[in-house]
Motif scaffolding. Structure first.
Motif, PDB file in Angstrom:
ATOM      1  N   GLN A  15       0.833  -1.206   0.000  1.00  0.00           N
ATOM      2  CA  GLN A  15       0.000   0.000   0.000  1.00  0.00           C
ATOM      3  C   GLN A  15       0.867   1.255   0.000  1.00  0.00           C
ATOM      4  N   VAL A  16       1.914   1.252   0.809  1.00  0.00           N
ATOM      5  CA  VAL A  16       2.809   2.413   0.865  1.00  0.00           C
ATOM      6  C   VAL A  16       3.525   2.577  -0.472  1.00  0.00           C
ATOM      7  N   ARG A  17       4.008   1.485  -1.040  1.00  0.00           N
ATOM      8  CA  ARG A  17       4.674   1.566  -2.337  1.00  0.00           C
ATOM      9  C   ARG A  17       3.734   2.120  -3.410  1.00  0.00           C
ATOM     10  N   ASP A  18       2.494   1.693  -3.380  1.00  0.00           N
ATOM     11  CA  ASP A  18       1.513   2.201  -4.349  1.00  0.00           C
ATOM     12  C   ASP A  18       1.288   3.699  -4.165  1.00  0.00           C
ATOM     13  N   GLU A  19       1.252   4.143  -2.896  1.00  0.00           N
ATOM     14  CA  GLU A  19       1.061   5.573  -2.641  1.00  0.00           C
ATOM     15  C   GLU A  19       2.284   6.367  -3.104  1.00  0.00           C
ATOM     16  N   VAL A  20       3.468   5.817  -2.890  1.00  0.00           N
ATOM     17  CA  VAL A  20       4.687   6.480  -3.359  1.00  0.00           C
ATOM     18  C   VAL A  20       4.637   6.633  -4.877  1.00  0.00           C
ATOM     19  N   LYS A  21       4.237   5.592  -5.560  1.00  0.00           N
ATOM     20  CA  LYS A  21       4.170   5.641  -7.023  1.00  0.00           C
ATOM     21  C   LYS A  21       3.120   6.648  -7.492  1.00  0.00           C
ATOM     22  N   ARG A  22       2.029   6.742  -6.765  1.00  0.00           N
ATOM     23  CA  ARG A  22       1.005   7.726  -7.139  1.00  0.00           C
ATOM     24  C   ARG A  22       1.558   9.148  -7.035  1.00  0.00           C
ATOM     25  N   HIS A  23       2.274   9.430  -5.967  1.00  0.00           N
ATOM     26  CA  HIS A  23       2.896  10.756  -5.827  1.00  0.00           C
ATOM     27  C   HIS A  23       3.970  10.966  -6.899  1.00  0.00           C
ATOM     28  N   ALA A  24       4.658   9.905  -7.248  1.00  0.00           N
ATOM     29  CA  ALA A  24       5.700  10.021  -8.277  1.00  0.00           C
ATOM     30  C   ALA A  24       5.084  10.402  -9.620  1.00  0.00           C
ATOM     31  N   TRP A  25       3.961   9.779  -9.962  1.00  0.00           N
ATOM     32  CA  TRP A  25       3.290  10.124 -11.222  1.00  0.00           C
ATOM     33  C   TRP A  25       2.836  11.575 -11.202  1.00  0.00           C
ATOM     34  N   GLU A  26       2.397  12.054 -10.057  1.00  0.00           N
ATOM     35  CA  GLU A  26       1.976  13.450  -9.952  1.00  0.00           C
ATOM     36  C   GLU A  26       3.164  14.381 -10.176  1.00  0.00           C
ATOM     37  N   GLN A  27       4.311  14.025  -9.610  1.00  0.00           N
ATOM     38  CA  GLN A  27       5.519  14.825  -9.830  1.00  0.00           C
ATOM     39  C   GLN A  27       5.916  14.832 -11.302  1.00  0.00           C
ATOM     40  N   ASN A  39      12.724  12.554  -1.576  1.00  0.00           N
ATOM     41  CA  ASN A  39      12.573  13.378  -0.375  1.00  0.00           C
ATOM     42  C   ASN A  39      11.313  14.230  -0.450  1.00  0.00           C
ATOM     43  N   ALA A  40      11.006  14.747  -1.650  1.00  0.00           N
ATOM     44  CA  ALA A  40       9.787  15.539  -1.815  1.00  0.00           C
ATOM     45  C   ALA A  40       8.557  14.667  -1.620  1.00  0.00           C
ATOM     46  N   MET A  47       6.381  11.582   5.851  1.00  0.00           N
ATOM     47  CA  MET A  47       7.401  10.624   6.267  1.00  0.00           C
ATOM     48  C   MET A  47       8.769  11.296   6.215  1.00  0.00           C
ATOM     49  N   SER A  48       9.737  10.681   6.856  1.00  0.00           N
ATOM     50  CA  SER A  48      11.112  11.146   6.726  1.00  0.00           C
ATOM     51  C   SER A  48      11.722  10.506   5.482  1.00  0.00           C
ATOM     52  N   GLY A  49      12.781  11.120   4.966  1.00  0.00           N
ATOM     53  CA  GLY A  49      13.460  10.544   3.822  1.00  0.00           C
ATOM     54  C   GLY A  49      13.946   9.135   4.084  1.00  0.00           C
ATOM     55  N   PRO A  50      14.666   8.893   5.202  1.00  0.00           N
ATOM     56  CA  PRO A  50      15.143   7.542   5.503  1.00  0.00           C
ATOM     57  C   PRO A  50      14.009   6.521   5.601  1.00  0.00           C
ATOM     58  N   ALA A  51      12.848   6.942   6.099  1.00  0.00           N
ATOM     59  CA  ALA A  51      11.718   6.009   6.206  1.00  0.00           C
ATOM     60  C   ALA A  51      11.236   5.592   4.817  1.00  0.00           C
ATOM     61  N   LEU A  52      11.200   6.545   3.895  1.00  0.00           N
ATOM     62  CA  LEU A  52      10.738   6.235   2.547  1.00  0.00           C
ATOM     63  C   LEU A  52      11.721   5.316   1.823  1.00  0.00           C
ATOM     64  N   TYR A  53      12.996   5.469   2.133  1.00  0.00           N
ATOM     65  CA  TYR A  53      14.001   4.647   1.458  1.00  0.00           C
ATOM     66  C   TYR A  53      13.899   3.179   1.850  1.00  0.00           C
ATOM     67  N   TYR A  55      11.220   1.651   1.376  1.00  0.00           N
ATOM     68  CA  TYR A  55      10.291   1.146   0.362  1.00  0.00           C
ATOM     69  C   TYR A  55      10.864   1.237  -1.053  1.00  0.00           C
ATOM     70  N   PHE A  56      11.648   2.262  -1.294  1.00  0.00           N
ATOM     71  CA  PHE A  56      12.378   2.396  -2.551  1.00  0.00           C
ATOM     72  C   PHE A  56      13.773   2.903  -2.199  1.00  0.00           C
ATOM     73  N   ALA A  57      14.768   2.098  -2.497  1.00  0.00           N
ATOM     74  CA  ALA A  57      16.130   2.408  -2.051  1.00  0.00           C
ATOM     75  C   ALA A  57      16.749   3.576  -2.794  1.00  0.00           C
ATOM     76  N   SER A  58      16.213   3.917  -3.965  1.00  0.00           N
ATOM     77  CA  SER A  58      16.789   4.996  -4.756  1.00  0.00           C
ATOM     78  C   SER A  58      15.767   5.520  -5.744  1.00  0.00           C
ATOM     79  N   ARG A  59      16.074   6.660  -6.331  1.00  0.00           N
ATOM     80  CA  ARG A  59      15.215   7.209  -7.368  1.00  0.00           C
ATOM     81  C   ARG A  59      15.112   6.253  -8.553  1.00  0.00           C
ATOM     82  N   ASP A  60      16.241   5.632  -8.926  1.00  0.00           N
ATOM     83  CA  ASP A  60      16.230   4.715 -10.058  1.00  0.00           C
ATOM     84  C   ASP A  60      15.354   3.497  -9.793  1.00  0.00           C
ATOM     85  N   GLU A  61      15.352   3.037  -8.555  1.00  0.00           N
ATOM     86  CA  GLU A  61      14.484   1.899  -8.220  1.00  0.00           C
ATOM     87  C   GLU A  61      13.021   2.285  -8.375  1.00  0.00           C
ATOM     88  N   LEU A  62      12.680   3.501  -8.009  1.00  0.00           N
ATOM     89  CA  LEU A  62      11.310   3.976  -8.170  1.00  0.00           C
ATOM     90  C   LEU A  62      10.967   4.118  -9.651  1.00  0.00           C
TER      91      LEU A  62
END
Length: 211
Positions: A15-27, A39-40, A47-53, A55-62
């Motif tokens: 669920q968190v990964r899906d939400e991250v991807k939704r925000h990524a598409w918006e960006q 980080n944005a 969330m904090s940056g380290p907490a998000l990492y 779920y996705f270790a890097s921008r390229d992974e996302l």
């Protein structure tokens, strides 16, 4: 994996990964893929940056996850159309409909390459599924003897052409289909046809019909 066999932790992670991807598409929609920032996204999600990492270790992974989802969606759409029985013209319309439904998704996989990003091999495997469908739809036994100079060149190739298990003529037709579809779609999504007042869908249909 079905929800019934996943643990609550696994479901929450998805669920968190899906939400991250939704925000990524918006960006991506607002500023382009090069502006993608984990980080944005973390800030938007509280969330904090380290907490998000976690779920996705890097921008390229996302980016890989977004590209994989896009290719998977297109491959499934194309396969479903082919299994229902379709012509090349109809299939071109299906691909156009998929692209128009979410232009940013289309442009992520067929637009300008992301600087410094290299897709993993499994992405290529999914794109090969698209090619497999095109080879079936574009096959024309009656035209096998009508070899062009490019057909002869393809026939002399080893490696990629030999792997697709299709005649050089069929490979040529599939490549021609793909370049015509992508050419019209790229111009349409970039808005180049708007000032002309033409119907890109009709143009695409006639371009493919000429094959």
């Amino acid at each position: 994996m079905a929800d019934s066999v996943r643990s609550p932790r696994e479901r929450y992670r998805e669920q968190v990964r899906d939400e991250v991807k939704r925000h990524a598409w918006e960006q991506i929609a607002s500023a382009g893929v090069t502006a993608l920032s984990l980080n944005a996204i973390a800030k938007e999600m509280g969330m904090s940056g380290p907490a998000l990492y976690r779920y996705f270790a890097s921008r390229d992974e996302l980016i890989t996850a977004l590209i994989r989802d896009a290719y998977r969606s297109l491959a499934d759409t194309v396969r479903a159309a082919a299994e229902g029985g379709t012509t090349a013209v109809a299939l071109a319309g299906v691909i156009r409909g998929w692209a128009l439904q979410d232009p940013h998704r289309y442009l992520l996989i067929y637009g300008t390459p992301v600087p410094g990003y290299h897709a993993p091999e499994d992405i290529t495997a999914i794109s090969d599924e698209l090619l497999a469908v095109l080879l079936v739809v574009c096959a024309d036994p009656a035209a096998e003897d009508q070899k062009s100079p490019f057909d002869v060149l393809l026939g002399a190739k080893r490696g990629w052409v030999a792997k697709v298990l299709a005649s050089p003529r069929t490979v040529h037709r599939a490549l021609s289909f793909w370049t015509r579809v992508q050419g019209v779609l790229s111009l349409e999504l970039a808005g180049h046809f708007a000032p002309m007042g033409i119907d890109p869908g009709l143009l695409l249909a006639e371009e493919v019909a000429e094959l």
